[in-house]
Design an enzyme around this catalytic site. Structure first.
Site, PDB file in Angstrom:
ATOM      1  N   GLN A 107      -7.275 -76.777 -80.009  1.00 56.64           N
ATOM      2  CA  GLN A 107      -7.993 -75.688 -79.745  1.00 56.64           C
ATOM      3  C   GLN A 107      -8.457 -75.278 -80.997  1.00 56.64           C
ATOM      4  OE1 GLN A 107      -5.087 -76.254 -78.298  1.00 56.64           O
ATOM      5  NE2 GLN A 107      -4.696 -75.170 -76.354  1.00 56.64           N
TER       6      GLN A 107
ATOM      7  N   ALA B 286      -4.332 -66.488 -73.894  1.00 57.52           N
ATOM      8  CA  ALA B 286      -3.707 -65.222 -72.858  1.00 57.52           C
ATOM      9  C   ALA B 286      -4.691 -64.255 -72.277  1.00 57.52           C
ATOM     10  CB  ALA B 286      -2.534 -64.720 -73.968  1.00 57.52           C
TER      11      ALA B 286
ATOM     12  N   ARG C 234      -8.846 -70.470 -70.893  1.00 63.04           N
ATOM     13  CA  ARG C 234      -7.453 -70.351 -71.596  1.00 63.04           C
ATOM     14  C   ARG C 234      -7.434 -69.307 -72.662  1.00 63.04           C
ATOM     15  NH1 ARG C 234      -9.176 -70.454 -75.982  1.00 63.04           N
ATOM     16  NH2 ARG C 234      -7.284 -70.838 -76.639  1.00 63.04           N
TER      17      ARG C 234
ATOM     18  N   ASN D 119       3.804 -68.205 -78.996  1.00 58.96           N
ATOM     19  CA  ASN D 119       2.309 -68.542 -79.265  1.00 58.96           C
ATOM     20  C   ASN D 119       2.034 -70.300 -79.401  1.00 58.96           C
ATOM     21  OD1 ASN D 119      -0.301 -67.919 -79.562  1.00 58.96           O
ATOM     22  ND2 ASN D 119      -0.383 -68.520 -81.699  1.00 58.96           N
ATOM     23  N   LYS D 120       1.098 -70.479 -79.488  1.00 54.57           N
ATOM     24  CA  LYS D 120       0.886 -71.967 -79.381  1.00 54.57           C
ATOM     25  C   LYS D 120       1.856 -72.808 -80.324  1.00 54.57           C
ATOM     26  CE  LYS D 120      -1.483 -73.595 -77.596  1.00 54.57           C
ATOM     27  NZ  LYS D 120      -1.200 -74.418 -76.086  1.00 54.57           N
TER      28      LYS D 120
ATOM     29  N   ASP E  62       1.178 -65.296 -76.957  1.00 50.56           N
ATOM     30  CA  ASP E  62       1.233 -64.935 -75.678  1.00 50.56           C
ATOM     31  C   ASP E  62       2.165 -64.104 -74.925  1.00 50.56           C
ATOM     32  OD1 ASP E  62      -0.121 -67.723 -76.567  1.00 50.56           O
ATOM     33  OD2 ASP E  62      -0.663 -67.569 -74.462  1.00 50.56           O
TER      34      ASP E  62
ATOM     35  N   ARG F 225       0.224 -70.661 -65.026  1.00 53.18           N
ATOM     36  CA  ARG F 225       0.881 -70.956 -66.370  1.00 53.18           C
ATOM     37  C   ARG F 225       2.040 -69.921 -66.473  1.00 53.18           C
ATOM     38  NH1 ARG F 225      -3.376 -71.994 -71.056  1.00 53.18           N
ATOM     39  NH2 ARG F 225      -1.663 -73.303 -72.065  1.00 53.18           N
TER      40      ARG F 225
HETATM   41  O1  MRU Z   1      -2.647 -73.194 -74.047  1.00 54.86           O
HETATM   42  P1  MRU Z   1      -3.854 -71.992 -74.695  1.00 54.86           P
HETATM   43  O2  MRU Z   1      -5.254 -72.479 -75.428  1.00 54.86           O
HETATM   44  O3  MRU Z   1      -3.801 -70.746 -73.808  1.00 54.86           O
HETATM   45  O4  MRU Z   1      -2.944 -71.205 -75.868  1.00 54.86           O
HETATM   46  C1  MRU Z   1      -3.634 -70.172 -76.429  1.00 54.86           C
HETATM   47  C2  MRU Z   1      -2.716 -69.620 -77.638  1.00 54.86           C
HETATM   48  O5  MRU Z   1      -1.650 -69.809 -77.885  1.00 54.86           O
HETATM   49  C3  MRU Z   1      -3.359 -68.187 -78.197  1.00 54.86           C
HETATM   50  O6  MRU Z   1      -3.106 -68.370 -79.397  1.00 54.86           O
HETATM   51  C4  MRU Z   1      -2.757 -67.239 -77.440  1.00 54.86           C
HETATM   52  O7  MRU Z   1      -3.104 -67.139 -76.015  1.00 54.86           O
HETATM   53  C5  MRU Z   1      -3.492 -65.802 -77.883  1.00 54.86           C
HETATM   54  S1  MRU Z   1      -4.994 -65.888 -77.320  1.00 54.86           S
HETATM   55  C6  MRU Z   1      -6.002 -64.194 -78.021  1.00 54.86           C
END
Ligand code: MRU
Length: 341
Positions: free
Chosen positions: A197, A51, A49, A248-249, A238, A90
């Site tokens: 995470q 991005a 996981r 983003n998350k 993302d 995704r």
């Molecule tokens: O659901 P995830 O764990 O893939 O979410 C990840 C994030 O939101 C990160 O902050 C984003 O992908 C940037 S990773 C360099």
């Protein structure tokens, strides 16, 4: 010290090997993904996981899948359907489509050649995407470190570190480069409900690297900011829309609002390829919604919610561009007014 490798291509190019992130921090276990279906599931289930990492995995996945198709007639159709299939794993991170589109460009350039030559070109392209990611993340770190001074407190959300990319990550890259330069920081990691995470991955990789990391629950960010413990927020992203709205998350938007309130700079760290000029505003970004069980059951011995209760589980949110102090990219730091033309 960098954490264990997130992913790599095996020696005979028959599998993408990934660190299964659903098992962290307790267990370090690598699994081999040998076809597009396994790659799709590993991305969907968050075994890999972040991005950049899902983009690189998909590119390598397309390559190893296509290596198994040598029939001239079928090959040209299968590569297109496999590319489309992988892109559905995704929806939110642009990196997935971006990496698959890069692979498609290489296919289009080589499609008149014999199949073995097309496969060789795809292999080179996928490995270049991998290596480029490492270089880009390091350069993001080199630009970002210019904002950091000894003793600063940094808040980060989710995991945008080495585990989310091939190495370094994006939001954590400046922190790794600071460590290399002997600059000591205090990092506060939001636990990042519901999948944790921050607790499982950011705390794991920073602790492993010997960086001072303190875990906080998501609802504690205002408290640490109010106490003056945070000098800057660094997050990954993302997808950035053309108007600078940034996905983003889930929870990032709230952190940005808090940072604004406390007058703390809020930086988004991202490769330039994350800026999606085809997406006009944050409203046009598809936000992934995930299974309710992530909220009700995932880390509990028994459900923590009455059976049948409704759950809303968006995995990402959009931070309006007006709350972003700067985008830290591989080519430098972009400051407002953001003009991505
Ligand atoms: O659901 P995830 O764990 O893939 O979410 C990840 C994030 O939101 C990160 O902050 C984003 O992908 C940037 S990773 C360099």
């Amino acid at each position: 010290m960098q954490p264990p490798k997130t992913l790599y291509l095996n020696d005979d190019h028959t599998a993408v090997v990934i660190l299964d992130q659903t098992l962290l921090p307790q267990t370090i276990k690598y699994i081999e993904l040998r076809n597009a279906k396994q790659v799709w599931s590993a991305i969907k289930d968050l075994q890999v996981r972040g991005a950049p990492a899902i983009g690189v995995t998909a590119a390598l996945g397309l390559y190893i899948e296509m290596k198994t198709h040598t029939d001239e007639n079928a090959f040209h159709q299968i590569i297109k359907t496999t590319k489309t299939y992988l892109s559905t794993a995704r929806p939110t991170a642009v990196n997935l489509d971006w990496a698959l589109n890069e692979m498609d460009k290489v296919y289009e350039l080589n499609k008149e050649k014999p199949i073995p030559e097309i496969i060789t070109a795809l292999g080179k392209a996928a490995q270049a995407i991998y290596l480029d990611d490492t270089g880009i993340c390091r350069r993001i770190g080199q630009h970002g470190v210019s904002l950091l001074k000894e003793g600063m407190g940094i808040l980060t959300h989710c995991n945008a570190g080495a585990l989310a990319a091939t190495e370094y990550g994006t939001a954590l890259a400046p922190i790794y480069i600071a460590k290399e330069q002997g600059i000591n920081l205090r990092v506060y990691a939001d636990e990042t409900r519901p999948v944790l995470q921050g607790a499982r991955l950011t705390a794991f990789e920073l602790h492993h690297a010997g960086i001072d990391v303190t875990l906080i629950c998501d609802n504690m960010a205002a408290t640490v900011m109010a106490k003056g413990l945070i000098d800057a927020v660094f997050v990954g992203c993302d997808r950035v829309a053309a108007n600078s709205d940034t996905a983003n998350k889930i929870g990032t938007h709230g952190v940005a609002l808090l940072a604004k309130h406390f007058n703390i700079p809020f930086y988004v760290c991202a490769p330039l390829s994350t800026i999606d000029m085809k997406t006009a505003t944050g409203n046009d970004i598809t936000i992934e919604e995930r299974d309710a069980s992530e909220v009700t059951n995932l880390w509990y011995n028994q459900p923590m919610t009455p059976a049948g209760v409704k759950v809303f589980n968006p995995s990402f949110d959009v931070t309006p561009g007006q709350y972003i102090t700067g985008f830290i990219t591989e080519n430098g730091i972009l400051c407002p007014p953001f003009n991505f033309q």
